[in-house]
Design a protein around this motif. Structure first.
Motif, PDB file in Angstrom:
ATOM      1  N   GLY A 114      45.006 -36.174  18.509  1.00 53.52           N
ATOM      2  CA  GLY A 114      45.151 -37.618  18.644  1.00 53.52           C
ATOM      3  C   GLY A 114      45.312 -38.018  20.103  1.00 53.52           C
ATOM      4  N   GLU A 115      45.776 -39.243  20.313  1.00 52.79           N
ATOM      5  CA  GLU A 115      45.829 -39.807  21.673  1.00 52.79           C
ATOM      6  C   GLU A 115      47.184 -39.551  22.341  1.00 52.79           C
ATOM      7  OE1 GLU A 115      44.211 -43.852  21.902  1.00 52.79           O
ATOM      8  OE2 GLU A 115      45.837 -44.315  23.292  1.00 52.79           O
ATOM      9  N   ALA A 116      48.188 -40.230  21.863  1.00 56.58           N
ATOM     10  CA  ALA A 116      49.524 -40.092  22.461  1.00 56.58           C
ATOM     11  C   ALA A 116      50.549 -40.541  21.426  1.00 56.58           C
ATOM     12  CB  ALA A 116      49.639 -40.963  23.713  1.00 56.58           C
ATOM     13  N   PRO A 117      51.768 -40.017  21.504  1.00 54.08           N
ATOM     14  CA  PRO A 117      52.781 -40.426  20.525  1.00 54.08           C
ATOM     15  C   PRO A 117      53.091 -41.923  20.650  1.00 54.08           C
ATOM     16  CG  PRO A 117      53.546 -38.577  21.895  1.00 54.08           C
ATOM     17  CD  PRO A 117      52.272 -39.069  22.493  1.00 54.08           C
ATOM     18  N   GLY A 118      53.345 -42.538  19.518  1.00 54.35           N
ATOM     19  CA  GLY A 118      53.826 -43.913  19.505  1.00 54.35           C
ATOM     20  C   GLY A 118      55.352 -43.912  19.511  1.00 54.35           C
ATOM     21  N   GLU A 121      56.879 -41.690  16.780  1.00 56.93           N
ATOM     22  CA  GLU A 121      56.736 -40.269  17.090  1.00 56.93           C
ATOM     23  C   GLU A 121      57.700 -39.856  18.195  1.00 56.93           C
ATOM     24  OE1 GLU A 121      54.150 -42.419  16.761  1.00 56.93           O
ATOM     25  OE2 GLU A 121      53.370 -41.647  14.855  1.00 56.93           O
ATOM     26  N   PRO A 127      54.026 -35.627  16.112  1.00 54.05           N
ATOM     27  CA  PRO A 127      52.914 -36.583  16.163  1.00 54.05           C
ATOM     28  C   PRO A 127      52.569 -37.168  14.799  1.00 54.05           C
ATOM     29  CG  PRO A 127      52.106 -34.340  16.516  1.00 54.05           C
ATOM     30  CD  PRO A 127      53.600 -34.257  16.413  1.00 54.05           C
ATOM     31  N   PHE A 128      52.023 -38.359  14.817  1.00 49.01           N
ATOM     32  CA  PHE A 128      51.505 -39.021  13.616  1.00 49.01           C
ATOM     33  C   PHE A 128      52.507 -39.025  12.465  1.00 49.01           C
ATOM     34  CE2 PHE A 128      47.437 -38.267  15.824  1.00 49.01           C
ATOM     35  CZ  PHE A 128      46.825 -39.497  15.633  1.00 49.01           C
ATOM     36  N   ASN A 154      48.405 -34.113  20.340  1.00 48.25           N
ATOM     37  CA  ASN A 154      47.804 -35.249  21.044  1.00 48.25           C
ATOM     38  C   ASN A 154      47.304 -34.793  22.409  1.00 48.25           C
ATOM     39  OD1 ASN A 154      48.264 -37.651  19.321  1.00 48.25           O
ATOM     40  ND2 ASN A 154      50.432 -37.157  19.588  1.00 48.25           N
ATOM     41  N   HIS A 231      39.865 -43.387  15.276  1.00 46.66           N
ATOM     42  CA  HIS A 231      41.317 -43.185  15.238  1.00 46.66           C
ATOM     43  C   HIS A 231      41.867 -43.935  14.018  1.00 46.66           C
ATOM     44  CE1 HIS A 231      45.510 -43.231  16.393  1.00 46.66           C
ATOM     45  NE2 HIS A 231      45.222 -42.331  17.330  1.00 46.66           N
TER      46      HIS A 231
HETATM   47  N1  URA Z   1      48.646 -42.210  17.497  1.00 44.96           N
HETATM   48  C1  URA Z   1      48.285 -41.054  18.087  1.00 44.96           C
HETATM   49  O1  URA Z   1      47.207 -40.936  18.636  1.00 44.96           O
HETATM   50  N2  URA Z   1      49.141 -40.051  18.053  1.00 44.96           N
HETATM   51  C2  URA Z   1      50.309 -40.109  17.449  1.00 44.96           C
HETATM   52  O2  URA Z   1      51.031 -39.121  17.456  1.00 44.96           O
HETATM   53  C3  URA Z   1      50.667 -41.319  16.832  1.00 44.96           C
HETATM   54  C4  URA Z   1      49.827 -42.356  16.855  1.00 44.96           C
END
Ligand code: URA
Length: 260
Positions: A114-118, A121, A127-128, A154, A231
């Motif tokens: 994925g991209e990055a933790p929100g 997270e 993650p996610f 991520n 995504h």
């Molecule tokens: N979106 C992401 O790309 N990664 C996460 O961990 C949470 C949301």
């Protein structure tokens, strides 16, 4: 149609219904799998770096060098996790609660990037796990996969301040960790979630035109098939694109089954 396809179909119907789609435009035809060679993730990548983008500062360069050293020294996932846990990632680690390393089964054949933790997270440390993550889990359940069947990380492992997109420098800084992470987890198939992850891992630009087209990622000399997909957060905002996402999921399901 065999039982596993029936089960996947039933779950998909559930998924569509839950998303408010009355007649799911699901095809029973097997998706075509096309293969294209992507640039090795380690190589120079062309991303959407604006012409005005500042060159990395000395301290950014030092951090990048440290990230490289730490990543190459990590002999296993737990060493990598602990190296990243104490890494000074500058603005990222200054503002995040913790390094968000991974979730799921590190032995799984499927790895999701994925991209990055929100914010969720950042709190949970995995993650996610928030709303987007729950949606991702349901998408994967629709093709019969539970969290013992996948491993998630991520491209950037710290929650960027205010939930903004990671910068190109931050992505570059984290890339050695990501490459080592993939090398150590050694998945057979990769799902690249979203355009930012796609741009970070290949020289491809644009998820709309590249989703669903299989790529081959060269991770330290090992070729790994990878499928770029929308995504899940984007799909939550653009539910009309779920038809395409479902095709990609079926393609992933087929390729994943071949790695058995
Ligand atoms: N979106 C992401 O790309 N990664 C996460 O961990 C949470 C949301």
């Amino acid at each position: 149609m065999d039982n596993s396809v029936h089960a996947a179909f039933a779950s998909a119907l559930e998924w569509w219904e839950a998303m408010g789609v009355e007649t799911p435009p699901v095809s029973t035809a097997k998706p075509k799998v096309r293969t294209a060679k992507a640039k090795a993730p380690q190589s120079t990548v062309t991303r959407t770096q604006s012409a005005q983008a500042k060159p990395p500062s000395t301290s950014d360069k030092e951090r990048m060098a440290t990230a490289k050293k730490l990543a190459s020294a990590a002999k296993d996932l737990s060493a990598l996790k602990s190296a990243m846990g104490s890494f000074d990632a500058g603005t990222l680690s200054d503002n995040a609660s913790q390094c968000v390393f991974s979730r799921g089964n590190p032995q799984a054949r499927l790895m999701i990037i994925g991209e990055a933790p929100g914010r969720d997270e950042d709190i949970a440390g995995e993650p996610f796990t928030g709303r987007t993550g729950k949606f991702l889990d349901r998408m994967l359940a629709a093709i019969g996969l539970t969290d013992k069947d996948f491993y998630i990380t991520n491209i950037v492992n710290w929650h960027p301040p205010g939930g903004r997109k990671p910068t190109d420098d931050e992505i570059d800084m984290c890339r050695p960790f990501l490459m080592k992470h993939i090398e150590l987890a050694a998945p057979d198939v990769i799902l690249i979630a979203g355009g930012v992850s796609l741009g970070a891992m290949t020289d491809l630009n644009g998820i709309m035109k590249n989703r669903g087209t299989w790529q081959t990622l060269d991770v330290n000399g090992r070729d790994i098939p990878a499928i770029p997909m929308y995504h899940p957060a984007f799909l939550l905002r653009r539910p009309e694109l779920k038809k395409e996402a479902w095709r990609d999921l079926l393609s992933l399901h087929e390729r994943h089954a071949q790695t058995d």
